[in-house]
Design a protein around this motif. Structure first.
Motif, PDB file in Angstrom:
ATOM      1  N   LEU A 198     -13.423 -63.266 -23.762  1.00  0.00           N
ATOM      2  CA  LEU A 198     -13.017 -62.340 -24.811  1.00  0.00           C
ATOM      3  C   LEU A 198     -11.521 -62.464 -25.101  1.00  0.00           C
ATOM      4  N   THR A 199     -10.744 -62.585 -24.031  1.00  0.00           N
ATOM      5  CA  THR A 199      -9.288 -62.701 -24.186  1.00  0.00           C
ATOM      6  C   THR A 199      -8.942 -63.978 -24.949  1.00  0.00           C
ATOM      7  N   GLU A 200      -9.604 -65.051 -24.587  1.00  0.00           N
ATOM      8  CA  GLU A 200      -9.335 -66.328 -25.265  1.00  0.00           C
ATOM      9  C   GLU A 200      -9.685 -66.254 -26.751  1.00  0.00           C
ATOM     10  N   THR A 201     -10.807 -65.603 -27.040  1.00  0.00           N
ATOM     11  CA  THR A 201     -11.230 -65.468 -28.436  1.00  0.00           C
ATOM     12  C   THR A 201     -10.229 -64.600 -29.219  1.00  0.00           C
ATOM     13  N   THR A 202      -9.820 -63.501 -28.591  1.00  0.00           N
ATOM     14  CA  THR A 202      -8.833 -62.625 -29.239  1.00  0.00           C
ATOM     15  C   THR A 202      -7.523 -63.368 -29.472  1.00  0.00           C
ATOM     16  N   ASP A 203      -7.098 -64.123 -28.479  1.00  0.00           N
ATOM     17  CA  ASP A 203      -5.846 -64.874 -28.618  1.00  0.00           C
ATOM     18  C   ASP A 203      -5.926 -65.853 -29.791  1.00  0.00           C
ATOM     19  N   LEU A 204      -7.065 -66.533 -29.914  1.00  0.00           N
ATOM     20  CA  LEU A 204      -7.251 -67.469 -31.032  1.00  0.00           C
ATOM     21  C   LEU A 204      -7.221 -66.720 -32.364  1.00  0.00           C
ATOM     22  N   PHE A 205      -7.869 -65.565 -32.387  1.00  0.00           N
ATOM     23  CA  PHE A 205      -7.908 -64.746 -33.597  1.00  0.00           C
ATOM     24  C   PHE A 205      -6.489 -64.326 -34.004  1.00  0.00           C
ATOM     25  N   LEU A 206      -5.718 -63.874 -33.033  1.00  0.00           N
ATOM     26  CA  LEU A 206      -4.348 -63.435 -33.330  1.00  0.00           C
ATOM     27  C   LEU A 206      -3.476 -64.619 -33.746  1.00  0.00           C
ATOM     28  N   GLU A 207      -3.722 -65.751 -33.128  1.00  0.00           N
ATOM     29  CA  GLU A 207      -2.984 -66.974 -33.484  1.00  0.00           C
ATOM     30  C   GLU A 207      -3.291 -67.364 -34.930  1.00  0.00           C
ATOM     31  N   MET A 208      -4.568 -67.273 -35.282  1.00  0.00           N
ATOM     32  CA  MET A 208      -4.994 -67.596 -36.641  1.00  0.00           C
ATOM     33  C   MET A 208      -4.346 -66.623 -37.639  1.00  0.00           C
ATOM     34  N   GLU A 227       9.621 -58.057 -58.514  1.00  0.00           N
ATOM     35  CA  GLU A 227       8.364 -57.338 -58.229  1.00  0.00           C
ATOM     36  C   GLU A 227       7.462 -58.143 -57.293  1.00  0.00           C
ATOM     37  N   VAL A 228       7.428 -59.452 -57.531  1.00  0.00           N
ATOM     38  CA  VAL A 228       6.577 -60.304 -56.700  1.00  0.00           C
ATOM     39  C   VAL A 228       7.037 -60.234 -55.243  1.00  0.00           C
ATOM     40  N   GLN A 229       8.347 -60.308 -55.072  1.00  0.00           N
ATOM     41  CA  GLN A 229       8.891 -60.284 -53.713  1.00  0.00           C
ATOM     42  C   GLN A 229       8.651 -58.936 -53.037  1.00  0.00           C
ATOM     43  N   HIS A 230       8.780 -57.879 -53.813  1.00  0.00           N
ATOM     44  CA  HIS A 230       8.559 -56.534 -53.300  1.00  0.00           C
ATOM     45  C   HIS A 230       7.110 -56.400 -52.800  1.00  0.00           C
ATOM     46  N   LEU A 231       6.182 -56.841 -53.621  1.00  0.00           N
ATOM     47  CA  LEU A 231       4.764 -56.758 -53.253  1.00  0.00           C
ATOM     48  C   LEU A 231       4.472 -57.645 -52.039  1.00  0.00           C
ATOM     49  N   SER A 232       5.084 -58.812 -52.021  1.00  0.00           N
ATOM     50  CA  SER A 232       4.902 -59.730 -50.903  1.00  0.00           C
ATOM     51  C   SER A 232       5.362 -59.096 -49.588  1.00  0.00           C
ATOM     52  N   ASN A 233       6.509 -58.416 -49.608  1.00  0.00           N
ATOM     53  CA  ASN A 233       6.998 -57.750 -48.396  1.00  0.00           C
ATOM     54  C   ASN A 233       5.997 -56.694 -47.919  1.00  0.00           C
ATOM     55  N   GLN A 234       5.458 -55.955 -48.875  1.00  0.00           N
ATOM     56  CA  GLN A 234       4.508 -54.900 -48.510  1.00  0.00           C
ATOM     57  C   GLN A 234       3.251 -55.457 -47.848  1.00  0.00           C
ATOM     58  N   VAL A 235       2.669 -56.493 -48.470  1.00  0.00           N
ATOM     59  CA  VAL A 235       1.401 -56.992 -47.908  1.00  0.00           C
ATOM     60  C   VAL A 235       1.631 -57.758 -46.607  1.00  0.00           C
ATOM     61  N   ARG A 236       2.788 -58.372 -46.454  1.00  0.00           N
ATOM     62  CA  ARG A 236       3.070 -59.052 -45.186  1.00  0.00           C
ATOM     63  C   ARG A 236       3.208 -58.024 -44.055  1.00  0.00           C
ATOM     64  N   LEU A 237       3.836 -56.904 -44.361  1.00  0.00           N
ATOM     65  CA  LEU A 237       3.925 -55.823 -43.373  1.00  0.00           C
ATOM     66  C   LEU A 237       2.537 -55.292 -43.020  1.00  0.00           C
ATOM     67  N   MET A 238       1.699 -55.122 -44.058  1.00  0.00           N
ATOM     68  CA  MET A 238       0.323 -54.652 -43.837  1.00  0.00           C
ATOM     69  C   MET A 238      -0.428 -55.576 -42.893  1.00  0.00           C
ATOM     70  N   LEU A 239      -0.310 -56.886 -43.160  1.00  0.00           N
ATOM     71  CA  LEU A 239      -1.018 -57.870 -42.327  1.00  0.00           C
ATOM     72  C   LEU A 239      -0.510 -57.813 -40.895  1.00  0.00           C
ATOM     73  N   HIS A 240       0.795 -57.745 -40.751  1.00  0.00           N
ATOM     74  CA  HIS A 240       1.405 -57.672 -39.434  1.00  0.00           C
ATOM     75  C   HIS A 240       0.902 -56.448 -38.669  1.00  0.00           C
ATOM     76  N   SER A 241       0.882 -55.300 -39.339  1.00  0.00           N
ATOM     77  CA  SER A 241       0.402 -54.066 -38.708  1.00  0.00           C
ATOM     78  C   SER A 241      -1.081 -54.139 -38.377  1.00  0.00           C
ATOM     79  N   ALA A 242      -1.864 -54.727 -39.283  1.00  0.00           N
ATOM     80  CA  ALA A 242      -3.310 -54.816 -39.057  1.00  0.00           C
ATOM     81  C   ALA A 242      -3.593 -55.668 -37.826  1.00  0.00           C
ATOM     82  N   LEU A 243      -2.863 -56.777 -37.680  1.00  0.00           N
ATOM     83  CA  LEU A 243      -3.080 -57.656 -36.529  1.00  0.00           C
ATOM     84  C   LEU A 243      -2.619 -56.984 -35.237  1.00  0.00           C
ATOM     85  N   ALA A 244      -1.499 -56.266 -35.301  1.00  0.00           N
ATOM     86  CA  ALA A 244      -1.007 -55.534 -34.120  1.00  0.00           C
ATOM     87  C   ALA A 244      -1.998 -54.433 -33.742  1.00  0.00           C
TER      88      ALA A 244
END
Lengths: 239, 239
Positions: free
Chosen positions: B16-26, B126-143
């Motif tokens: 399970l740990t190995e699978t999770t690690d791969l998932f987080l790496e991806m 605007e593009v950069q602003h939106l990009s910052n928001q979704v990158r933060l979202m992804l980071h938080s979702a993975l954490a």
């Protein structure tokens, strides 16, 4: 279910058949949503467009229901080998069908905008052509899934290339059109979103076809070239 | 893995740990792809854009590898209850991350077009602003996934509403801009595709966050309103 999986436990087959039936029902419903969204667009039928947006929740509910069934099925029956691949494939497939429902809702939403806008003079010829192609793809992908027909699934995968080609060419035509008559920009952008939604539906149909090959051959062909796909199909016939 | 799942079998935890690690790496790789695609766009770095398109296959390969691991894990270990939800969630999650990789490749591709076009004067604000928001979202979702933090996951779900709002407003701004200066139509449409890709990345981050709540609470919150999500979270704390 006619895909010839036999098990000692009658009840397991029953569980699997019920899950497959729900999956095919969900697929048919999403396909119908696409057809109705296109009809709403072309006929300017706002009542139908509204209905398509509303009915998206029925597709979503089927997704949740099927995933519940799969979880129970795996926990209770502990399927192995091809059975396990089969249920994992259904679990992947519902995601694609749910997205097809989303894309249909987007097209219906765009149909409402196009009707409200009422300024466009560009014909729906290309959009309708692409729509026919991806609806056929989806229909074939679901039939291939129902009967586990790998050759038919492979045909669906191959036809996605045509869809992408038609999509690119329709986009270029729209671009030329808007350059010549910039007043049409709003209308053209709406049509571009619709083309994109259709192209995405083609991708999802292709994903479902890939699952059919995965179930039958055991080879994950999601990111493979056609030569590898053919080899997987050939090997599954020998094996 | 710090999500406190304990099992009698040491080896199951290891799997399970190995699978999770791969998932987080991806997930981290896909996030990096988005960051690099945006960098390529804003700096006009064509070498980097090309690299992002090329590296998409690394994300795809991880998807195939993780799904293989999951199939083996389910067949061999026959996980039940939360463990089974967990592996099924990873199987769903890889689809979202793979799509994030695809969207990053699309942005990189657009970056190349924008640079070749070279006619645009509209800023990337605007593009950069939106990009910052979704990158933060992804980071938080993975954490949130790594540590199975439901509250954090719920925050990600809520922030998707802001992303959609910002996306709509950026689209309107671009529409106004192109109406005023139709010569910019080609540039503006490229920016619209990029905005759409970013909005989709936000959706996928939200999907990952929903999986975290599903694992912890047992409730599938994919098509639920926030009240239902809160109830599921509360119930999981009592249970």
């Amino acid at each position: 279910m006619s895909n010839q999986m036999f098990h000692t436990s009658k009840s397991f087959d029953q569980d699997l058949t019920e899950t497959t039936d729900l999956f095919l029902e969900m697929g048919a419903l999403a396909g119908q949503q696409v057809a109705q969204a296109m009809h709403a667009l072309i006929e300017g039928d706002m009542h139908l467009a509204h209905q398509v947006v509303e009915q998206d929740s029925a597709v979503n509910q089927l997704e949740v229901l099927i995933d519940e069934r799969i979880l129970l099925l795996v926990a209770k029956r502990q399927p192995a080998a091809r059975d396990l691949r089969y249920v994992m494939a259904v679990s992947k497939g519902v995601v694609d069908i749910e997205r097809i429902g989303d894309e249909a809702a987007k097209i219906a939403h765009m149909a409402q905008q196009v009707a409200a806008d009422n300024s466009g003079t560009y014909s729906y010829h290309e959009v309708q052509h692409l729509s026919n192609q991806v609806r056929l793809m989806l229909h074939s992908a679901l039939a291939a899934f129902e009967h586990l027909q790998v050759e038919r699934a492979f045909d669906v995968m191959r036809s996605d290339g045509n869809v992408d080609f038609e999509y690119q060419s329709a986009m270029r035509a729209l671009m030329t059109y808007v350059m010549e008559d910039p007043r049409q920009v709003s209308h053209v952008i709406n049509l571009m979103w619709i083309l994109r939604a259709l192209e995405r539906i083609g991708d999802h149909a292709r994903n479902i076809a890939e699952l059919v090959i995965y179930i039958s051959s055991g080879t994950d062909v999601r990111h493979s070239d056609f030569e590898t796909v053919q080899q997987a199909i050939d090997a599954s016939k020998i094996g």
